[in-house]
Design an enzyme around this catalytic site. Structure first.
Site, PDB file in Angstrom:
ATOM      1  N   LYS A 166       0.813  -1.196   0.000  1.00  0.00           N
ATOM      2  CA  LYS A 166       0.000   0.000   0.000  1.00  0.00           C
ATOM      3  C   LYS A 166       0.861   1.268   0.000  1.00  0.00           C
ATOM      4  O   LYS A 166       0.412   2.334  -0.378  1.00  0.00           O
ATOM      5  CB  LYS A 166      -0.865   0.034   1.279  1.00  0.00           C
ATOM      6  CG  LYS A 166      -1.776  -1.128   1.479  1.00  0.00           C
ATOM      7  CD  LYS A 166      -2.383  -1.009   2.917  1.00  0.00           C
ATOM      8  CE  LYS A 166      -3.112  -2.283   3.253  1.00  0.00           C
ATOM      9  NZ  LYS A 166      -3.562  -2.274   4.655  1.00  0.00           N
ATOM     10  N   GLU A 226       7.942   2.497  -6.521  1.00  0.00           N
ATOM     11  CA  GLU A 226       8.157   1.965  -5.173  1.00  0.00           C
ATOM     12  C   GLU A 226       8.266   3.105  -4.167  1.00  0.00           C
ATOM     13  O   GLU A 226       8.761   4.182  -4.500  1.00  0.00           O
ATOM     14  CB  GLU A 226       9.472   1.159  -5.134  1.00  0.00           C
ATOM     15  CG  GLU A 226       9.290  -0.333  -5.323  1.00  0.00           C
ATOM     16  CD  GLU A 226       8.772  -1.034  -4.069  1.00  0.00           C
ATOM     17  OE1 GLU A 226       8.165  -0.377  -3.198  1.00  0.00           O
ATOM     18  OE2 GLU A 226       8.977  -2.250  -3.969  1.00  0.00           O
ATOM     19  N   ASP A 227       7.859   2.817  -2.953  1.00  0.00           N
ATOM     20  CA  ASP A 227       8.024   3.800  -1.878  1.00  0.00           C
ATOM     21  C   ASP A 227       9.471   3.790  -1.376  1.00  0.00           C
ATOM     22  O   ASP A 227      10.105   4.810  -1.205  1.00  0.00           O
ATOM     23  CB  ASP A 227       7.061   3.475  -0.727  1.00  0.00           C
ATOM     24  CG  ASP A 227       7.022   1.982  -0.425  1.00  0.00           C
ATOM     25  OD1 ASP A 227       6.504   1.240  -1.273  1.00  0.00           O
ATOM     26  OD2 ASP A 227       7.531   1.563   0.627  1.00  0.00           O
ATOM     27  N   ASP A 257      14.849  -1.288   0.347  1.00  0.00           N
ATOM     28  CA  ASP A 257      15.609  -1.544   1.572  1.00  0.00           C
ATOM     29  C   ASP A 257      16.638  -2.634   1.261  1.00  0.00           C
ATOM     30  O   ASP A 257      17.692  -2.346   0.697  1.00  0.00           O
ATOM     31  CB  ASP A 257      14.583  -1.950   2.646  1.00  0.00           C
ATOM     32  CG  ASP A 257      15.175  -2.147   4.020  1.00  0.00           C
ATOM     33  OD1 ASP A 257      16.340  -1.818   4.225  1.00  0.00           O
ATOM     34  OD2 ASP A 257      14.458  -2.631   4.916  1.00  0.00           O
ATOM     35  N   LYS A 286      17.464   3.026   0.619  1.00  0.00           N
ATOM     36  CA  LYS A 286      18.358   2.775   1.752  1.00  0.00           C
ATOM     37  C   LYS A 286      19.534   1.971   1.214  1.00  0.00           C
ATOM     38  O   LYS A 286      19.560   0.749   1.321  1.00  0.00           O
ATOM     39  CB  LYS A 286      17.645   1.927   2.810  1.00  0.00           C
ATOM     40  CG  LYS A 286      16.658   2.643   3.666  1.00  0.00           C
ATOM     41  CD  LYS A 286      16.291   1.720   4.823  1.00  0.00           C
ATOM     42  CE  LYS A 286      14.951   2.046   5.400  1.00  0.00           C
ATOM     43  NZ  LYS A 286      14.498   1.024   6.353  1.00  0.00           N
ATOM     44  N   PHE A 308      14.260   3.146  10.259  1.00  0.00           N
ATOM     45  CA  PHE A 308      12.865   2.870   9.914  1.00  0.00           C
ATOM     46  C   PHE A 308      12.095   4.186   9.804  1.00  0.00           C
ATOM     47  O   PHE A 308      12.012   4.947  10.769  1.00  0.00           O
ATOM     48  CB  PHE A 308      12.223   1.960  10.960  1.00  0.00           C
ATOM     49  CG  PHE A 308      10.940   1.366  10.479  1.00  0.00           C
ATOM     50  CD1 PHE A 308      10.941   0.282   9.613  1.00  0.00           C
ATOM     51  CD2 PHE A 308       9.724   1.910  10.871  1.00  0.00           C
ATOM     52  CE1 PHE A 308       9.747  -0.253   9.149  1.00  0.00           C
ATOM     53  CE2 PHE A 308       8.525   1.382  10.409  1.00  0.00           C
ATOM     54  CZ  PHE A 308       8.536   0.299   9.539  1.00  0.00           C
ATOM     55  N   VAL A 309      11.548   4.457   8.614  1.00  0.00           N
ATOM     56  CA  VAL A 309      10.853   5.724   8.391  1.00  0.00           C
ATOM     57  C   VAL A 309       9.349   5.497   8.203  1.00  0.00           C
ATOM     58  O   VAL A 309       8.931   4.427   7.749  1.00  0.00           O
ATOM     59  CB  VAL A 309      11.422   6.493   7.168  1.00  0.00           C
ATOM     60  CG1 VAL A 309      12.879   6.829   7.375  1.00  0.00           C
ATOM     61  CG2 VAL A 309      11.248   5.711   5.884  1.00  0.00           C
ATOM     62  N   ASP A 346       4.101   3.052   6.646  1.00  0.00           N
ATOM     63  CA  ASP A 346       3.408   2.843   7.927  1.00  0.00           C
ATOM     64  C   ASP A 346       4.303   2.233   8.998  1.00  0.00           C
ATOM     65  O   ASP A 346       5.368   1.676   8.706  1.00  0.00           O
ATOM     66  CB  ASP A 346       2.215   1.902   7.724  1.00  0.00           C
ATOM     67  CG  ASP A 346       2.668   0.443   7.551  1.00  0.00           C
ATOM     68  OD1 ASP A 346       3.574   0.207   6.729  1.00  0.00           O
ATOM     69  OD2 ASP A 346       2.134  -0.435   8.246  1.00  0.00           O
ATOM     70  N   ARG A 374       0.446   6.472   7.694  1.00  0.00           N
ATOM     71  CA  ARG A 374       0.481   6.537   6.228  1.00  0.00           C
ATOM     72  C   ARG A 374       0.037   7.905   5.702  1.00  0.00           C
ATOM     73  O   ARG A 374       0.479   8.348   4.646  1.00  0.00           O
ATOM     74  CB  ARG A 374      -0.440   5.473   5.615  1.00  0.00           C
ATOM     75  CG  ARG A 374       0.060   4.051   5.765  1.00  0.00           C
ATOM     76  CD  ARG A 374      -0.712   3.147   4.815  1.00  0.00           C
ATOM     77  NE  ARG A 374      -0.616   1.736   5.160  1.00  0.00           N
ATOM     78  CZ  ARG A 374       0.397   0.945   4.817  1.00  0.00           C
ATOM     79  NH1 ARG A 374       1.411   1.423   4.127  1.00  0.00           N
ATOM     80  NH2 ARG A 374       0.402  -0.330   5.157  1.00  0.00           N
TER      81      ARG A 374
HETATM   82  P1  5GP Z   1      13.007  -4.844   0.922  1.00  0.00           P
HETATM   83  O1  5GP Z   1      12.504  -6.086   0.282  1.00  0.00           O
HETATM   84  O2  5GP Z   1      13.705  -3.914  -0.030  1.00  0.00           O
HETATM   85  O3  5GP Z   1      13.859  -5.151   2.126  1.00  0.00           O
HETATM   86  O4  5GP Z   1      11.762  -4.121   1.564  1.00  0.00           O
HETATM   87  C1  5GP Z   1      10.886  -3.357   0.838  1.00  0.00           C
HETATM   88  C2  5GP Z   1       9.627  -3.080   1.610  1.00  0.00           C
HETATM   89  O5  5GP Z   1       9.842  -3.087   3.026  1.00  0.00           O
HETATM   90  C3  5GP Z   1       9.124  -1.689   1.296  1.00  0.00           C
HETATM   91  O6  5GP Z   1       8.313  -1.679   0.155  1.00  0.00           O
HETATM   92  C4  5GP Z   1       8.377  -1.327   2.575  1.00  0.00           C
HETATM   93  O7  5GP Z   1       7.061  -1.827   2.507  1.00  0.00           O
HETATM   94  C5  5GP Z   1       9.136  -2.057   3.659  1.00  0.00           C
HETATM   95  N1  5GP Z   1      10.099  -1.144   4.307  1.00  0.00           N
HETATM   96  C6  5GP Z   1      11.434  -1.145   4.163  1.00  0.00           C
HETATM   97  N2  5GP Z   1      11.997  -0.162   4.891  1.00  0.00           N
HETATM   98  C7  5GP Z   1      10.985   0.494   5.491  1.00  0.00           C
HETATM   99  C8  5GP Z   1      10.926   1.629   6.357  1.00  0.00           C
HETATM  100  O8  5GP Z   1      11.921   2.265   6.724  1.00  0.00           O
HETATM  101  N3  5GP Z   1       9.675   2.017   6.761  1.00  0.00           N
HETATM  102  C9  5GP Z   1       8.546   1.364   6.392  1.00  0.00           C
HETATM  103  N4  5GP Z   1       7.395   1.832   6.863  1.00  0.00           N
HETATM  104  N5  5GP Z   1       8.569   0.294   5.570  1.00  0.00           N
HETATM  105  C10 5GP Z   1       9.770  -0.134   5.123  1.00  0.00           C
END
Ligand code: 5GP
Length: 188
Positions: free
Chosen positions: A50, A106-107, A110, A138, A159-160, A166, A172
């Site tokens: 979301k 993408e938001d 990570d 990140k 963590f943001v 969220d 959100r």
């Molecule tokens: P990845 O697979 O790259 O580790 O994680 C991606 C997903 O993890 C993002 O789309 C998001 O939903 C969640 N995520 C990663 N870092 C953060 C963060 O700092 N804050 C929040 N709220 N969600 C995060």
């Protein structure tokens, strides 16, 4: 009056990381780059539910291009903030992407695990092109390399929340981005 259970207080925030004005300006800049690259093309924005919705809608509004939008939902996280490395599709696209120019919105990227899985899945459907636009990156947290065509902001490995992101479904709708106080980790 009968007493109802009160929802738990969300954790405290450690002030602002990126202001709403700075986000607005950066989204407009990204939109300019995307528009220049996709002018005359048949662009399909694919948003990841979301958290990417807020960014995708603002980006699309700034784009002033004929485009379509579709959404996917994947799960890479359990209830906590640590990536589990497990990714599965919860909601797939409604449209075929074969022969189309697809921009995944993408938001945040990570570890990169979610995006790698998503890109592999989408690439197998033979789009004309497939690129990624992420609001936040990140870099330091990366475990899996993924190519990012457009990046809004590089942020530290914290963590943001806010602007679509969220903490257990809270924050959100906050117009700016903030860090949780002492980078709180929710209970598993
Ligand atoms: P990845 O697979 O790259 O580790 O994680 C991606 C997903 O993890 C993002 O789309 C998001 O939903 C969640 N995520 C990663 N870092 C953060 C963060 O700092 N804050 C929040 N709220 N969600 C995060």
């Amino acid at each position: 009056m009968t007493a109802t259970a009160m929802p738990e207080e969300p954790p405290a925030l450690a002030g602002e990381l990126i202001s709403a004005a700075a986000i607005r300006q950066r989204v407009a800049e990204l939109a300019q780059q995307v528009r220049a690259d996709y002018e005359g093309g048949d662009l399909l924005l694919v948003g990841v539910l979301k958290a990417a919705v807020t960014f995708m809608v603002d980006l699309a509004r700034e784009l002033a291009l004929p485009l379509e939008m579709d959404f996917m939902a994947v799960s890479s996280y359990g209830p906590g903030t640590e990536s589990s490395g497990i990714v599965r599709i919860i909601k797939d696209l409604d449209v075929s992407i074969e022969g189309r120019h697809v921009l995944v919105v993408e938001d945040i990227v990570d570890t990169g695990a979610t995006l790698r899985y998503l890109l592999r899945t989408l690439q197998a459907r033979r789009p004309a092109s497939l690129r990624v636009c992420t609001l936040l990156n990140k870099r330091k947290a990366r475990k899996v390399e993924v190519a990012l065509a457009y990046v809004g902001f590089e942020i530290p490995d914290c963590f943001v929340v806010g602007y679509g992101l969220d903490y257990e479904e809270q924050y959100r709708n906050m117009p700016h981005l903030a860090l949780l106080a002492d980078d709180t980790q929710p209970a598993e």
